[in-house]
Enzyme design. Sequence first.
Site, mmCIF file in Angstrom:
data_model
loop_
_atom_site.group_PDB
_atom_site.id
_atom_site.type_symbol
_atom_site.label_atom_id
_atom_site.label_comp_id
_atom_site.label_asym_id
_atom_site.label_seq_id
_atom_site.Cartn_x
_atom_site.Cartn_y
_atom_site.Cartn_z
ATOM 1 N N CYS A 1 0.831 -1.216 0.000
ATOM 2 C CA CYS A 1 0.000 0.000 0.000
ATOM 3 C C CYS A 1 0.857 1.253 0.000
ATOM 4 O O CYS A 1 0.827 2.042 -0.932
ATOM 5 C CB CYS A 1 -0.889 0.000 1.233
ATOM 6 S SG CYS A 1 -1.765 -1.528 1.411
HETATM 7 N N1 SAJ Z 1 7.479 2.220 8.086
HETATM 8 C C1 SAJ Z 1 8.651 2.900 8.388
HETATM 9 N N2 SAJ Z 1 8.599 3.908 9.303
HETATM 10 C C2 SAJ Z 1 7.424 4.268 9.923
HETATM 11 C C3 SAJ Z 1 6.243 3.556 9.591
HETATM 12 C C4 SAJ Z 1 6.294 2.541 8.682
HETATM 13 O O1 SAJ Z 1 9.721 2.598 7.850
HETATM 14 O O2 SAJ Z 1 7.450 5.188 10.750
HETATM 15 C C5 SAJ Z 1 7.512 1.158 7.083
HETATM 16 C C6 SAJ Z 1 7.098 -0.194 7.616
HETATM 17 O O3 SAJ Z 1 8.215 -0.902 8.130
HETATM 18 C C7 SAJ Z 1 6.522 -0.864 6.378
HETATM 19 C C8 SAJ Z 1 5.936 0.291 5.573
HETATM 20 O O4 SAJ Z 1 6.556 1.481 6.085
HETATM 21 O O5 SAJ Z 1 7.551 -1.473 5.631
HETATM 22 C C9 SAJ Z 1 4.412 0.414 5.694
HETATM 23 O O6 SAJ Z 1 4.115 0.434 7.042
HETATM 24 P P1 SAJ Z 1 2.645 0.774 7.614
HETATM 25 O O7 SAJ Z 1 2.755 0.900 9.088
HETATM 26 O O8 SAJ Z 1 2.040 1.913 6.896
HETATM 27 O O9 SAJ Z 1 1.836 -0.570 7.355
HETATM 28 P P2 SAJ Z 1 0.839 -1.119 6.231
HETATM 29 O O10 SAJ Z 1 1.282 -0.744 4.879
HETATM 30 O O11 SAJ Z 1 0.592 -2.546 6.531
HETATM 31 O O12 SAJ Z 1 -0.559 -0.479 6.580
HETATM 32 C C10 SAJ Z 1 -0.873 0.770 6.160
HETATM 33 C C11 SAJ Z 1 -1.806 1.231 7.262
HETATM 34 N N3 SAJ Z 1 -0.930 1.615 8.348
HETATM 35 C C12 SAJ Z 1 -1.224 2.424 9.341
HETATM 36 O O13 SAJ Z 1 -2.206 3.110 9.308
HETATM 37 C C13 SAJ Z 1 -0.328 2.425 10.529
HETATM 38 C C14 SAJ Z 1 -2.671 2.223 6.681
HETATM 39 O O14 SAJ Z 1 -1.894 3.266 6.187
HETATM 40 C C15 SAJ Z 1 -3.536 1.578 5.629
HETATM 41 O O15 SAJ Z 1 -4.728 1.146 6.241
HETATM 42 C C16 SAJ Z 1 -2.879 0.396 4.969
HETATM 43 O O16 SAJ Z 1 -1.512 0.678 4.899
HETATM 44 C C17 SAJ Z 1 -3.456 0.189 3.594
HETATM 45 O O17 SAJ Z 1 -3.844 -0.939 3.325
HETATM 46 O O18 SAJ Z 1 -3.543 1.161 2.845
#
Ligand code: SAJ
Length: 439
Positions: free
Chosen positions: A276
Amino acid sequence: MGTIKENLIQKFRDRSARVGVVGIGYVGLPLAVVFAEAGFTVVGVDPDVEKVETINRGESYILDVSSERVKALVDAGLLSASNDYAILSQVDAVSICVPTPLRKTGDPDLSFIVSASRSLAPHMHQGMAVVLESSTYPGTTREMILPAIESTSGLSVCEDFFLAFSPERVDPGRDDWTTINTPKVIGGISPDCTEVATAWYSQALETIVPVSTCEVAEMTKLLENTFRMINIGMVNELAIMCDRLKIDVWEVIDAAATKPFGFMKFTPGPGLGGHCIPVDPLYLSWKLRSLNYTARFIELASEINTSMPRYTLGKIQDALNLHKKPINGSQVLILGAAYKPNVDDLRESPALDVIHLLQEKGADVIYHDPYIPHLEEEGLSLSSVPDLMQAVEHADCVAIITNHAQYDYGAILARAKLIVDTRNALGNQGKDHPKVVRL
Ligand code: SAJ
């Protein structure tokens, strides 16, 4: 005898409406279960026979949905699955929850949405609601789904059937905000379409947020994920800058996070994973390029995020160098292969990029991940090491790539020769430690 719209809304209210969910993955299965638990009879449709058979056996393949919940619904006759789209001729409402990945060229791959729409269209009948949940660029619902349905079915939107977009907000591995209690945005082709989709979803979900059009709903999702992607890119660049300044970026972020307003904590890492956050913003920048506009923030953040695996390689190389070891021939243990902690999903995981880069330099790369026993991705074929602590002790360098909660980081620190911690998993015990290099 009410209008088509009134009759359909009544069917949602008295639960006599039958529901179809096309695509029963990490978004579609939780949604199907929630609709069934609300009293609807639900059928999940997916080309993956394995998924279909698993559901019909009363089992789940999604960590966030227990097999007990699935079995109870299957036994009650409220949930079933099929790989035959024809079954959709018997339903009154369909949610489309199929993937929207990127092609190798970096362009949007709408093939799953197009395929689902074309497979659904022949089975459409008067008095149906269709909601697209797949994250995509503004205009997809109106420009792709609508004509695909109308051209084949001969039905007219807003009269015979009602079409809307509602972005999924599933955060895999999270149990505080779930499909039921996370507010759900819904925008239709017309106000009537918004009203019908809202009447449907409000029977099962706690909070519906109606918006004026499907384009607003599509863009809402892209804002949410672009916000995350750009802030992660910014904090990744902050890590690079702090490295040059010899300032501990983790201490800086933790100090900034004490600000109770006007700040939101993001943390650097070895790259951006998942299907995503790295993907959805590029749908937006692609759409804008077709309108001769360059979404500079998105493109810059994407450039920084995609550079982090190579930056991580440099950190590992420098750490081994401190121990007078070339990367070529050194054994590197990757801890955590999933794209984020406590999930079993590898899609776009930065661990895959780091492994490839290490192998290109001649390193002997092994990995451990409690959620992922085997890695058969992108030309890699590896298995998670069976004895974690033995591997930790033996490796020339342990690289913490995904900080799963179940690791005993104190024990890992005590027994490793050298650790590159890309997630600050060790916390303060890793700060200024002679065996630890932090991102
Ligand atoms: N990540 C970082 N630093 C951060 C946060 C995340 O490096 O501070 C990385 C994570 O390790 C990962 C990627 O980014 O590799 C994505 O992380 P994520 O926490 O956004 O997780 P997703 O993609 O599983 O879920 C996100 C949802 N996350 C949150 O709201 C916390 C949300 O944005 C959406 O509901 C979902 O994507 C979606 O399906 O769109």
